[in-house]
Design a protein around this motif. Structure first.
Motif, PDB file in Angstrom:
ATOM      1  N   LYS A   1      41.547  42.984  78.458  1.00  0.00           N
ATOM      2  CA  LYS A   1      41.742  41.832  79.340  1.00  0.00           C
ATOM      3  C   LYS A   1      43.212  41.435  79.460  1.00  0.00           C
ATOM      4  O   LYS A   1      43.646  40.973  80.501  1.00  0.00           O
ATOM      5  N   SER A   2      43.986  41.636  78.382  1.00  0.00           N
ATOM      6  CA  SER A   2      45.417  41.329  78.493  1.00  0.00           C
ATOM      7  C   SER A   2      46.217  42.568  78.873  1.00  0.00           C
ATOM      8  O   SER A   2      47.412  42.497  79.138  1.00  0.00           O
TER       9      SER A   2
ATOM     10  N   ASP B   1      52.068  46.734  71.986  1.00  0.00           N
ATOM     11  CA  ASP B   1      51.175  47.879  71.778  1.00  0.00           C
ATOM     12  C   ASP B   1      51.976  49.181  71.755  1.00  0.00           C
ATOM     13  O   ASP B   1      51.726  50.062  70.928  1.00  0.00           O
TER      14      ASP B   1
ATOM     15  N   ASN C   1      45.024  38.414  68.383  1.00  0.00           N
ATOM     16  CA  ASN C   1      44.103  38.051  69.475  1.00  0.00           C
ATOM     17  C   ASN C   1      43.464  39.219  70.220  1.00  0.00           C
ATOM     18  O   ASN C   1      42.935  39.030  71.317  1.00  0.00           O
ATOM     19  N   VAL C   2      43.513  40.417  69.649  1.00  0.00           N
ATOM     20  CA  VAL C   2      42.802  41.527  70.301  1.00  0.00           C
ATOM     21  C   VAL C   2      41.381  41.651  69.765  1.00  0.00           C
ATOM     22  O   VAL C   2      40.589  42.439  70.277  1.00  0.00           O
ATOM     23  N   GLY C   3      41.053  40.884  68.721  1.00  0.00           N
ATOM     24  CA  GLY C   3      39.677  40.883  68.201  1.00  0.00           C
ATOM     25  C   GLY C   3      39.489  41.650  66.911  1.00  0.00           C
ATOM     26  O   GLY C   3      38.394  42.132  66.619  1.00  0.00           O
ATOM     27  N   LYS C   4      40.559  41.772  66.099  1.00  0.00           N
ATOM     28  CA  LYS C   4      40.442  42.517  64.839  1.00  0.00           C
ATOM     29  C   LYS C   4      39.381  41.917  63.929  1.00  0.00           C
ATOM     30  O   LYS C   4      38.536  42.615  63.388  1.00  0.00           O
TER      31      LYS C   4
ATOM     32  N   ASN D   1      39.221  46.955  73.216  1.00  0.00           N
ATOM     33  CA  ASN D   1      38.198  45.933  72.970  1.00  0.00           C
ATOM     34  C   ASN D   1      37.954  45.049  74.204  1.00  0.00           C
ATOM     35  O   ASN D   1      38.736  45.056  75.148  1.00  0.00           O
ATOM     36  N   LYS D   2      36.854  44.298  74.149  1.00  0.00           N
ATOM     37  CA  LYS D   2      36.462  43.306  75.161  1.00  0.00           C
ATOM     38  C   LYS D   2      36.010  43.957  76.472  1.00  0.00           C
ATOM     39  O   LYS D   2      36.093  43.349  77.541  1.00  0.00           O
TER      40      LYS D   2
ATOM     41  N   THR E   1      43.197  47.481  70.820  1.00  0.00           N
ATOM     42  CA  THR E   1      43.912  46.853  71.932  1.00  0.00           C
ATOM     43  C   THR E   1      42.917  46.001  72.716  1.00  0.00           C
ATOM     44  O   THR E   1      41.730  45.971  72.402  1.00  0.00           O
ATOM     45  N   ASP E   2      43.412  45.321  73.748  1.00  0.00           N
ATOM     46  CA  ASP E   2      42.596  44.346  74.485  1.00  0.00           C
ATOM     47  C   ASP E   2      42.664  44.653  75.971  1.00  0.00           C
ATOM     48  O   ASP E   2      43.728  44.574  76.583  1.00  0.00           O
TER      49      ASP E   2
ATOM     50  N   SER F   1      33.032  46.710  72.890  1.00  0.00           N
ATOM     51  CA  SER F   1      32.961  45.251  72.900  1.00  0.00           C
ATOM     52  C   SER F   1      32.407  44.826  71.543  1.00  0.00           C
ATOM     53  O   SER F   1      31.232  45.065  71.258  1.00  0.00           O
TER      54      SER F   1
END
Length: 446
Positions: free
Chosen positions: A98-99, A105, A17-20, A124-125, A95-96, A151
């Protein structure tokens, strides 16, 4: 030994859910859908060729399993990060923002640091750097180095990220002294006898061989001297057997195959004679075919098959049917255990290596094309007839030809295949795919 013209391999690692997948698909662009009917792996979105500035590299996605519970999150991530460590030249650690920074990690960062591979940290994000600036800097605590805010969905920060990735590539790999020995990747499903084959060729048990599928530790390059020639065999590694990665076996196997095929000139696809040819074999063969490598299909464990006078015919027919996208591939029936026909394997490798390096004079090519056009009229549409003006060879490995025509739209795939068959009939090219580039040329320049 890696070859100078090898494309670097870049792996994307990160917890779920980090956007891979979003980053992977965005970088891969539309290349994913280029191959339509080939049972290659492009449609599985596991790897793709990416071009940035003047750099070309292979991007691999180590995503895959969503853990069922948080207890196994770290072990799943360790397994995926290990795949990346083993196969990649450079790792993008995603990594993300937002979280925020998670324990998982930190665990992955520890693992990646021990690899001594170049790592580029991407956060990311980050759709607004002003808004998330402080949160981005938190990721310095991973001890991986500078975090690059990106992003994937907004396509922001991607240029800086790719510049950082490409900075780790060899400055001018193409100018390295070229290794002219044939580099042969032994590919195939687990437990088809890949390591046994190389051991037999070497005459010593250098590789670990076991009846448990997937016990080879790492991809190994093995130098073999046969007759007056030297060869480099690349063995595709299996999987360390772990409880939680059973379902990831195929993903891992494909990643490994891509890595080995990328470094090879010729792929030897090992098929288990007792099992017969399967769709999984087609998927693995598709990796070599998509990348323009020469292919030899070796049916192993032939000594264990009960035979009659039609057995070879039946096997050959079934292989040609399942692997119909590579009719050029050579087929050989061998036994790694007894050594049956292994000397013949070197003969076929030599013949195929010669074919993929063959150059045909432009005059000879145009003679064949003129005869082909006379024998079978080119297609037409609404009264407009396809005209073929000129053909020339522009590259080897694989042999690549440019055909100049009056209208690209009229050059149907079936007619290109017909021209290919005429060229093969005249000049051989056994074992290697041929590539054709169709270009338009105005009729007034005829």
């Amino acid at each position: 030994m890696a070859k100078g013209k090898q494309r670097p391999i870049v792996a994307v690692v990160g917890r779920p859910n980090v956007g891979k997948s979003t980053l992977f698909n965005m970088l891969a662009g539309e290349r994913i859908s280029i191959v339509q009917d080939t049972p290659g792996v492009t449609r599985d979105r596991i790897y793709a060729d990416v071009t940035w500035q003047n750099y070309h590299f292979t991007l691999v996605d180590t995503g895959g399993i969503e853990p069922e519970s948080k207890d196994i999150l770290l072990s799943q991530m360790r397994s995926q990060a290990q795949i990346a460590i083993d196969t990649a030249d450079v790792i993008i650690f995603l990594t993300d923002v937002k979280s925020g920074m998670q324990d998982a990690d930190l665990g992955v960062a520890d693992l990646l640091r021990k690899s001594h591979k170049p790592i580029v940290l991407a956060v990311n994000k980050v759709d607004s750097f002003q808004k998330y600036e402080a949160d981005v800097y938190e990721f310095y605590n991973l001890g991986i180095g500078e975090p690059y805010p990106i992003s994937s969905t907004e396509r922001q920060g991607i240029g800086d990220l790719l510049d950082a990735v490409c900075s780790y590539f060899p400055a001018d790999a193409a100018d390295e002294e070229e290794d002219t020995r044939p580099h042969v990747a032994i590919i195939g499903k687990p437990n088809t006898g890949k390591s046994s084959l190389i051991n037999k060729l070497l005459g010593e048990d250098r590789l670990i061989v076991s009846d448990i599928a997937g016990t080879t530790r790492d991809a190994v390059d093995t130098e073999v001297h046969y007759g007056e020639k030297d060869y480099v065999f690349i063995d595709t590694a299996g999987l360390r057997r772990k409880k939680n990665v059973k379902e990831d076996l195929e993903h891992y196997m494909i990643l490994r195959t891509v890595s080995a095929v990328e470094r090879s000139d010729i792929a030897v696809l090992l098929i288990d004679a007792q099992e017969g040819v399967t769709e999984q074999d087609a998927k693995i063969a598709g990796i070599a075919h998509d990348r323009g490598k020469a292919v030899i299909i070796a049916v192993n464990k032939w000594d264990a098959v009960e035979k009659d006078d039609k057995t070879i015919y039946r096997y050959t027919k079934e292989i040609r049917n399942v692997l119909s996208f590579m009719p050029y591939a050579e087929i050989l029936f061998i036994s790694a255990m007894t050594g049956q026909r292994l000397s013949k394997l070197f003969d076929v490798i030599d013949r195929v290596a010669e074919a993929q390096n063959k150059r045909v004079a432009t005059g000879a090519l145009n003679e064949i094309m003129t005869e082909a056009v006379a024998m079978q009229q080119p297609p037409n549409d609404k009264g407009k007839i396809l005209k073929l003006f000129y053909i020339t060879q522009v590259a080897v490995k694989p042999p690549t030809f440019v055909i100049f025509v009056n209208d690209k739209e009229l050059m149907h795939f079936s007619y290109t295949r017909y021209i290919e068959n005429q060229i093969r009939q005249a000049f051989g090219f056994q074992g290697t795919p041929l590539r054709f580039i169709i270009r338009e040329r105005g009729e007034e320049k005829e």
